[in-house]
Scaffold this active site. Structure first.
Site, PDB file in Angstrom:
ATOM      1  N   ASP A  14       0.885  -1.221   0.032  1.00 56.14           N
ATOM      2  CA  ASP A  14      -0.082   0.019  -0.030  1.00 56.14           C
ATOM      3  C   ASP A  14       0.876   1.251  -0.127  1.00 56.14           C
ATOM      4  O   ASP A  14       2.175   1.160   0.351  1.00 56.14           O
ATOM      5  CB  ASP A  14      -0.922  -0.084   1.328  1.00 56.14           C
ATOM      6  N   ASP A  16      -0.241   5.164   0.923  1.00 60.03           N
ATOM      7  CA  ASP A  16      -0.487   5.859   1.844  1.00 60.03           C
ATOM      8  C   ASP A  16      -0.526   5.277   3.442  1.00 60.03           C
ATOM      9  O   ASP A  16      -1.297   4.321   3.640  1.00 60.03           O
ATOM     10  CB  ASP A  16      -1.816   6.604   1.776  1.00 60.03           C
ATOM     11  N   GLY A  51      -7.523   4.260   3.360  1.00 65.86           N
ATOM     12  CA  GLY A  51      -7.936   3.069   2.316  1.00 65.86           C
ATOM     13  C   GLY A  51      -9.204   3.164   1.426  1.00 65.86           C
ATOM     14  O   GLY A  51      -9.544   2.350   0.749  1.00 65.86           O
ATOM     15  N   ARG A  54     -11.891   8.326  -2.725  1.00 68.52           N
ATOM     16  CA  ARG A  54     -11.981   9.834  -2.713  1.00 68.52           C
ATOM     17  C   ARG A  54     -13.460  10.201  -2.520  1.00 68.52           C
ATOM     18  O   ARG A  54     -14.005  10.663  -1.362  1.00 68.52           O
ATOM     19  CB  ARG A  54     -11.558  10.278  -3.753  1.00 68.52           C
ATOM     20  N   SER A 123      -4.900   5.356  -4.613  1.00 68.11           N
ATOM     21  CA  SER A 123      -4.938   6.694  -4.754  1.00 68.11           C
ATOM     22  C   SER A 123      -4.674   7.225  -5.997  1.00 68.11           C
ATOM     23  O   SER A 123      -3.641   6.541  -6.734  1.00 68.11           O
ATOM     24  CB  SER A 123      -3.917   7.154  -3.996  1.00 68.11           C
ATOM     25  N   ASN A 125      -3.690   9.669  -6.840  1.00 65.85           N
ATOM     26  CA  ASN A 125      -2.480  10.635  -7.017  1.00 65.85           C
ATOM     27  C   ASN A 125      -0.999   9.795  -6.772  1.00 65.85           C
ATOM     28  O   ASN A 125       0.144  10.331  -6.603  1.00 65.85           O
ATOM     29  CB  ASN A 125      -2.372  11.496  -5.745  1.00 65.85           C
ATOM     30  N   ASP A 177      -1.637  -0.407   6.191  1.00 63.33           N
ATOM     31  CA  ASP A 177      -2.026   0.281   7.296  1.00 63.33           C
ATOM     32  C   ASP A 177      -3.454   0.522   7.576  1.00 63.33           C
ATOM     33  O   ASP A 177      -3.702   0.912   8.749  1.00 63.33           O
ATOM     34  CB  ASP A 177      -1.489   1.851   7.180  1.00 63.33           C
TER      35      ASP A 177
END
Ligand code: B16
Ligand code: MG
Length: 237
Positions: A14, A16, A51, A54, A123, A125, A177
Site C-alpha cells: 500500500d 499511503d 484506504g 476519494r 490513490s 495521486n 496500514d
C-alpha cells in the site's frame, strides 16, 4: 537438505501509511473542505477514511454530519475534486525524505533476493507521489487506481498486482496500514503485514507498530512459517 529459505513470490505495498505518510495531508485537505462547508471532521474521523476511495471518503464525512442526502452526485464529485486540489498542494511538498523508515532497506533487500514488488494504492495521486519520493524504480508494477472498479476491502487491486507479477496470491506478502486493506489482502488469500492498523476487527497475520519495525529476514521467516503451517493443515485434511 534444503538450504534455501521459502521466499514470497512477490511483495505488494500500500502507499499511503506504508511507503509514506500522506494520511496527514488527506486529513488537512478534508478538514479545509469540511470547514468551508460547516462540517465537523476530526483526526479520529480521519481514521475511517484510510484506504477508502476519494468519493467514499466524502460520503463518510457527509454521513458523520447527517448530510448524506444534501448533494447530488455531480455536486459531491465537484466537492471531492476541490479537496483533491487542496491535497495536491501538499503532495507537491513531498520529497524522498518523506519515505517512511525501514521501507528503502526492505525494498533493497527484496530486490537483492529477486522478489518482485508492486504498489497497490487506490490513490489516483499515487504515480505523482512515487515520483516526488523518487522511488518509482524500486517497483516492478504500480496498479492503476483509475482502472480499479472495486475499492478495498475488495481484493481486486491486490489480485491485479499478483497477476502482473506472475505470482500466485497465496504466495504473496502484502503490507497495509488500513483495516479495509487488511480485509482486502485476506480476501485475496495473501499473507498480511499490518503497519499500526488502528481498527483490528480482522487482525493482520503479522502486526507491526510502524514501518521502522519492517525487517526483511523477519518477514521471510514469518512467511515461511505461515506456508509450513498451511501445508501441514492441507496434509491433515
Ligand atoms: P486519492 P492508499 C488511499 O491511499 C488513502 O488511504 C485514502 O485515504 C484516500 O482517500 C485514497 O487513497 C484515495 O486517494 O484521493 O489521492 O485518489 O492507502 O490506498 O495508498
Ligand atoms: Mg494506506
Amino acid at each position: 537438505m534444503q538450504s534455501s529459505k521459502t521466499m514470497p513470490e512477490a511483495m505488494i505495498f500500500d502507499l499511503d501509511g506504508v511507503i509514506t505518510d500522506t494520511a496527514k495531508y488527506h486529513f488537512l485537505a478534508w478538514k479545509r473542505l469540511s470547514d468551508e462547508l460547516g462540517f465537523s471532521f476530526t483526526e479520529q474521523d480521519n481514521e475511517r477514511l484510510k484506504g477508502v476511495s476519494r468519493i467514499g471518503s466524502f460520503e463518510i464525512i457527509l454521513e458523520i454530519n447527517g448530510a448524506s442526502d444534501r448533494y447530488s452526485k455531480a455536486e459531491k464529485e465537484a466537492l471531492a475534486d476541490r479537496k483533491n486540489t487542496y491535497y495536491r498542494e501538499f503532495v507537491e511538498t513531498i520529497t524522498k525524505q518523506d519515505i517512511l523508515p525501514g521501507v528503502m532497506a526492505l525494498l533493497n533487500k527484496a530486490k537483492k533476493a529477486g522478489i518482485p514488488c508492486a504498489v497497490a494504492s487506490i490513490s489516483k495521486n499515487a504515480p505523482r507521489i512515487l515520483e516526488r519520493l523518487e522511488i518509482g524504480d524500486c517497483f516492478d508494477y504500480i496498479a492503476d487506481a483509475a482502472a480499479v472498479k472495486k475499492p478495498k476491502p475488495d481484493p481486486e487491486i491486490f489480485l491485479n498486482c499478483a497477476q502482473a507479477l506472475h505470482a500466485l496470491p497465496q504466495n504473496c506478502v502484502a503490507f497495509e496500514d488500513a483495516q479495509a486493506g487488511i480485509e482486502a489482502i485476506h480476501a485475496a488469500n495473501m499473507a498480511s503485514v499490518g503497519i499500526g492498523v488502528a481498527v483490528t476487527t480482522i487482525p493482520p497475520d503479522l502486526a507491526l507498530r510502524n514501518t521502522a519495525e519492517l525487517d526483511f529476514d523477519a518477514i521471510v521467516d514469518f512467511y515461511a512459517a505461515r506456508q509450513n503451517k498451511r501445508r501441514e493443515e492441507d496434509s491433515g485434511r
